[in-house]
Design an enzyme around this catalytic site. Structure first.
Site, PDB file in Angstrom:
ATOM      1  N   ASP A  23     -23.165 -12.669  45.248  1.00 23.80           N
ATOM      2  CA  ASP A  23     -23.547 -11.268  45.094  1.00 23.80           C
ATOM      3  C   ASP A  23     -25.013 -11.090  45.471  1.00 23.80           C
ATOM      4  O   ASP A  23     -25.804 -12.031  45.309  1.00 23.80           O
ATOM      5  CB  ASP A  23     -23.324 -10.788  43.654  1.00 23.80           C
ATOM      6  CG  ASP A  23     -23.313  -9.275  43.604  1.00 23.80           C
ATOM      7  OD1 ASP A  23     -22.262  -8.678  43.890  1.00 23.80           O
ATOM      8  OD2 ASP A  23     -24.378  -8.674  43.338  1.00 23.80           O
ATOM      9  N   ARG A  74     -16.572  -7.534  51.953  1.00 22.87           N
ATOM     10  CA  ARG A  74     -15.728  -7.664  50.754  1.00 22.87           C
ATOM     11  C   ARG A  74     -14.327  -8.141  51.060  1.00 22.87           C
ATOM     12  O   ARG A  74     -13.359  -7.708  50.430  1.00 22.87           O
ATOM     13  CB  ARG A  74     -15.641  -6.322  49.995  1.00 22.87           C
ATOM     14  CG  ARG A  74     -16.894  -5.924  49.263  1.00 22.87           C
ATOM     15  CD  ARG A  74     -17.015  -6.685  47.944  1.00 22.87           C
ATOM     16  NE  ARG A  74     -18.263  -6.382  47.282  1.00 22.87           N
ATOM     17  CZ  ARG A  74     -18.403  -5.439  46.348  1.00 22.87           C
ATOM     18  NH1 ARG A  74     -17.378  -4.751  45.966  1.00 22.87           N
ATOM     19  NH2 ARG A  74     -19.576  -5.233  45.802  1.00 22.87           N
ATOM     20  N   ARG A  91     -10.855  -8.110  44.754  1.00 25.06           N
ATOM     21  CA  ARG A  91      -9.771  -7.728  43.851  1.00 25.06           C
ATOM     22  C   ARG A  91      -8.492  -7.258  44.519  1.00 25.06           C
ATOM     23  O   ARG A  91      -7.441  -7.237  43.888  1.00 25.06           O
ATOM     24  CB  ARG A  91     -10.285  -6.653  42.875  1.00 25.06           C
ATOM     25  CG  ARG A  91     -11.210  -7.220  41.830  1.00 25.06           C
ATOM     26  CD  ARG A  91     -11.989  -6.143  41.125  1.00 25.06           C
ATOM     27  NE  ARG A  91     -12.855  -5.462  42.069  1.00 25.06           N
ATOM     28  CZ  ARG A  91     -13.838  -4.635  41.715  1.00 25.06           C
ATOM     29  NH1 ARG A  91     -14.054  -4.375  40.447  1.00 25.06           N
ATOM     30  NH2 ARG A  91     -14.586  -4.066  42.632  1.00 25.06           N
ATOM     31  N   TYR A 143     -31.911  -1.597  42.453  1.00 26.92           N
ATOM     32  CA  TYR A 143     -31.243  -2.141  41.259  1.00 26.92           C
ATOM     33  C   TYR A 143     -32.252  -2.585  40.208  1.00 26.92           C
ATOM     34  O   TYR A 143     -32.043  -2.415  39.007  1.00 26.92           O
ATOM     35  CB  TYR A 143     -30.334  -3.314  41.641  1.00 26.92           C
ATOM     36  CG  TYR A 143     -29.053  -2.858  42.303  1.00 26.92           C
ATOM     37  CD1 TYR A 143     -28.009  -2.335  41.545  1.00 26.92           C
ATOM     38  CD2 TYR A 143     -28.891  -2.923  43.684  1.00 26.92           C
ATOM     39  CE1 TYR A 143     -26.842  -1.894  42.141  1.00 26.92           C
ATOM     40  CE2 TYR A 143     -27.722  -2.489  44.291  1.00 26.92           C
ATOM     41  CZ  TYR A 143     -26.708  -1.974  43.514  1.00 26.92           C
ATOM     42  OH  TYR A 143     -25.558  -1.536  44.110  1.00 26.92           O
ATOM     43  N   ARG A 172      -9.893 -14.667  38.753  1.00 26.93           N
ATOM     44  CA  ARG A 172     -10.749 -13.799  37.927  1.00 26.93           C
ATOM     45  C   ARG A 172     -10.216 -13.610  36.507  1.00 26.93           C
ATOM     46  O   ARG A 172     -10.964 -13.263  35.594  1.00 26.93           O
ATOM     47  CB  ARG A 172     -10.933 -12.443  38.616  1.00 26.93           C
ATOM     48  CG  ARG A 172     -12.133 -12.375  39.513  1.00 26.93           C
ATOM     49  CD  ARG A 172     -13.462 -12.316  38.736  1.00 26.93           C
ATOM     50  NE  ARG A 172     -13.778 -10.947  38.349  1.00 26.93           N
ATOM     51  CZ  ARG A 172     -13.757 -10.491  37.119  1.00 26.93           C
ATOM     52  NH1 ARG A 172     -13.440 -11.285  36.128  1.00 26.93           N
ATOM     53  NH2 ARG A 172     -14.069  -9.245  36.868  1.00 26.93           N
TER      54      ARG A 172
HETATM   55  O1  CP3 Z   1     -18.096  -9.538  51.192  1.00 24.73           O
HETATM   56  C1  CP3 Z   1     -17.619 -10.508  50.552  1.00 24.73           C
HETATM   57  O2  CP3 Z   1     -16.387 -10.744  50.486  1.00 24.73           O
HETATM   58  C2  CP3 Z   1     -18.583 -11.477  49.927  1.00 24.73           C
HETATM   59  C3  CP3 Z   1     -18.930 -11.249  48.570  1.00 24.73           C
HETATM   60  C4  CP3 Z   1     -19.811 -10.082  48.169  1.00 24.73           C
HETATM   61  C5  CP3 Z   1     -19.697  -9.447  46.908  1.00 24.73           C
HETATM   62  N1  CP3 Z   1     -20.719  -8.564  46.769  1.00 24.73           N
HETATM   63  C6  CP3 Z   1     -18.659  -9.756  45.924  1.00 24.73           C
HETATM   64  C7  CP3 Z   1     -18.434  -8.857  44.786  1.00 24.73           C
HETATM   65  C8  CP3 Z   1     -20.901  -9.490  48.819  1.00 24.73           C
HETATM   66  C9  CP3 Z   1     -21.434  -9.755  50.217  1.00 24.73           C
HETATM   67  C10 CP3 Z   1     -21.469  -8.545  47.916  1.00 24.73           C
HETATM   68  C11 CP3 Z   1     -22.660  -7.752  48.218  1.00 24.73           C
HETATM   69  C12 CP3 Z   1     -23.050  -6.684  47.290  1.00 24.73           C
HETATM   70  N2  CP3 Z   1     -23.077  -6.708  45.926  1.00 24.73           N
HETATM   71  C13 CP3 Z   1     -23.598  -5.443  47.700  1.00 24.73           C
HETATM   72  C14 CP3 Z   1     -23.868  -5.033  49.107  1.00 24.73           C
HETATM   73  C15 CP3 Z   1     -22.634  -4.660  49.824  1.00 24.73           C
HETATM   74  C16 CP3 Z   1     -22.012  -3.381  49.357  1.00 24.73           C
HETATM   75  O3  CP3 Z   1     -20.883  -3.442  48.866  1.00 24.73           O
HETATM   76  O4  CP3 Z   1     -22.656  -2.357  49.516  1.00 24.73           O
HETATM   77  C17 CP3 Z   1     -23.884  -4.702  46.538  1.00 24.73           C
HETATM   78  C18 CP3 Z   1     -24.458  -3.311  46.482  1.00 24.73           C
HETATM   79  C19 CP3 Z   1     -23.564  -5.517  45.425  1.00 24.73           C
HETATM   80  C20 CP3 Z   1     -23.746  -5.191  43.993  1.00 24.73           C
HETATM   81  C21 CP3 Z   1     -22.454  -5.122  43.302  1.00 24.73           C
HETATM   82  N3  CP3 Z   1     -21.649  -6.206  43.048  1.00 24.73           N
HETATM   83  C22 CP3 Z   1     -21.829  -3.980  42.763  1.00 24.73           C
HETATM   84  C23 CP3 Z   1     -22.379  -2.567  42.835  1.00 24.73           C
HETATM   85  C24 CP3 Z   1     -20.651  -4.400  42.171  1.00 24.73           C
HETATM   86  C25 CP3 Z   1     -19.700  -3.570  41.347  1.00 24.73           C
HETATM   87  C26 CP3 Z   1     -18.820  -2.759  42.174  1.00 24.73           C
HETATM   88  C27 CP3 Z   1     -17.455  -3.381  42.194  1.00 24.73           C
HETATM   89  O5  CP3 Z   1     -16.845  -3.364  43.274  1.00 24.73           O
HETATM   90  O6  CP3 Z   1     -17.003  -3.847  41.147  1.00 24.73           O
HETATM   91  C28 CP3 Z   1     -20.526  -5.798  42.394  1.00 24.73           C
HETATM   92  C29 CP3 Z   1     -19.423  -6.678  41.968  1.00 24.73           C
HETATM   93  C30 CP3 Z   1     -18.740  -7.507  43.015  1.00 24.73           C
HETATM   94  N4  CP3 Z   1     -19.369  -8.144  44.046  1.00 24.73           N
HETATM   95  C31 CP3 Z   1     -17.357  -7.808  43.067  1.00 24.73           C
HETATM   96  C32 CP3 Z   1     -17.149  -8.652  44.163  1.00 24.73           C
HETATM   97  C33 CP3 Z   1     -15.866  -9.294  44.617  1.00 24.73           C
HETATM   98  C34 CP3 Z   1     -16.309  -7.347  42.066  1.00 24.73           C
HETATM   99  C35 CP3 Z   1     -16.421  -8.247  40.889  1.00 24.73           C
HETATM  100  C36 CP3 Z   1     -15.129  -8.442  40.141  1.00 24.73           C
HETATM  101  O7  CP3 Z   1     -14.370  -9.374  40.473  1.00 24.73           O
HETATM  102  O8  CP3 Z   1     -14.909  -7.709  39.170  1.00 24.73           O
END
Ligand code: CP3
Length: 345
Positions: A72, A23, A27, A147, A36
């Site tokens: 994602d 990540r 944000r 999921y 965003r």
């Molecule tokens: O790592 C990186 O910088 C690359 C991008 C990336 C995202 N999600 C961006 C993201 C990667 C590799 C993921 C993987 C991901 N997505 C996982 C596995 C890794 C982990 O964190 O355990 C999972 C479980 C998801 C599913 C997911 N996506 C969730 C549960 C959420 C909501 C939680 C949150 O933080 O808001 C997301 C959204 C998400 N994925 C965001 C980002 C930058 C936030 C979205 C926003 O801008 O509002």
């Protein structure tokens, strides 16, 4: 081209310990928030120029040794035919989760270029702009299944485990379809130019060691095995396997076939190394909340992890899970500098 990260993945000699952060785009960066404000998260993932820009933000801001594709894990699940939405605070939601045979029969194994061509296009754009390796990724089958079955994030994963225990054939048919989708999706990422891959098994840590071996590990092994044999492309690239709350599962995880095992912070990394063995590299494992400590205490913890990991075949410094949105950017920048300085040979 900075190839220190790829060398550490393969266990080759490196001038310093490479670092990137799960990540690392997101944000906590105001450059990300600015984009965003104009587009929602899924649109951002599906617009290659914007997704590429966001991927590059932390490379410039932090000086990390690898980039991770901005996308994602649920993107290929949507491509299987499930309608996906993201809500502020609540996260991802599938309004029509898979619960019965008909739901699974309806799912397709998507052609990755046709249904998720924007991901491959993002990779192709990035390849022209990056001077560090690009990590592609996918969710691992068990984590994606949670999921799809639960319909979103869950506390105890009862619906997924109930399907596993009460309707094992249904569970297997779902996992087979996901596994095939992941194999094709990752092969397409290799073809587009990804130089390493990470499989995210964020929720596999909720399984007992026995259930992990029966219900999650075989599918990960199949993916890595096919990609190792060349997949649909033929290129051999390092594969990282990250499991959240991995400590109870390391003996199983070492059999995944991955080149690098991601370690969360709930176990000392030297203990993890002793259990996965000296023929695999490790990645990790600072607690993401440690970035809220004063700088001298962050440095102490970074130094401790570097010392503990010195017996590994190869070590890639990372957090034990993703950067939290509230994290002070200056501490992240400082941490990357600490890793490079303290590990320089
Ligand atoms: O790592 C990186 O910088 C690359 C991008 C990336 C995202 N999600 C961006 C993201 C990667 C590799 C993921 C993987 C991901 N997505 C996982 C596995 C890794 C982990 O964190 O355990 C999972 C479980 C998801 C599913 C997911 N996506 C969730 C549960 C959420 C909501 C939680 C949150 O933080 O808001 C997301 C959204 C998400 N994925 C965001 C980002 C930058 C936030 C979205 C926003 O801008 O509002």
């Amino acid at each position: 081209m900075n190839d220190v990260f790829l060398k550490a993945c393969r266990g080759e000699k490196v001038p310093y310990t490479p670092v990137w952060l799960m990540r690392q785009a997101g944000r906590y960066l105001k450059q990300y928030q600015k984009i965003r404000k104009k587009v929602d998260f899924l649109t951002l993932c599906k617009t290659p120029e914007l997704a590429a820009d966001v991927t590059l933000q932390p490379i410039d801001a932090l000086g990390v040794d690898a980039a991770i594709l901005f996308s994602d894990i649920l993107i290929p699940v949507e491509a299987m035919g499930m309608s996906l939405r993201f809500y502020e605070r609540k996260g991802p939601v599938f309004k029509k989760p898979v619960r019965r045979k008909e739901d699974i029969d309806r799912l397709i194994v998507p052609d990755p270029e046709e249904k998720t061509g924007f991901v491959m296009e993002t990779i192709r754009i990035l390849k022209k702009k990056l001077n560090v390796p690009l990590i592609g990724f996918s969710g691992a089958p068990f984590t994606l299944a949670t999921y799809m079955v639960e319909g979103g994030t869950s506390k105890n994963f009862l619906l997924t485990k109930r399907m596993m225990f009460q309707e094992p054939q249904l569970y297997t048919s779902l996992m087979d379809k996901i596994t095939e989708t992941v194999i094709r999706y990752l092969s397409a990422q290799i073809d587009a130019g990804a130089q390493a891959l990470q499989l995210f098994d964020t929720w596999a840590g909720v399984l007992s060691p026995q259930d992990y071996r029966e219900f999650a590990l075989p599918y990960v092994r199949r993916i890595i095995d096919v990609l190792r044999r060349g997949g649909f492309s033929g290129e051999q690239i390092p594969i990282i396997y990250f499991v959240g709350q991995c400590a109870g599962l390391l003996e199983g995880i070492r059999e995944s076939g991955a080149d690098v095992i991601g370690i969360d912070w709930r176990i000392n990394i030297d203990d993890a190394i002793n259990r996965v063995g000296k023929d695999i590299s490790v990645q990790g494992n600072l607690d993401p909340c440690a970035l809220f400590l004063p700088k001298d205490e962050i440095e102490e913890r970074v130094g401790d992890i570097l010392n503990r990991a010195s017996s590994a075949r190869g070590h890639i410094f990372n957090l034990g899970h993703g950067v939290l949105p509230e994290t002070p950017v200056k501490n992240v920048v400082a941490m990357v500098e600490m890793v490079h300085r303290l590990s320089s040979k």
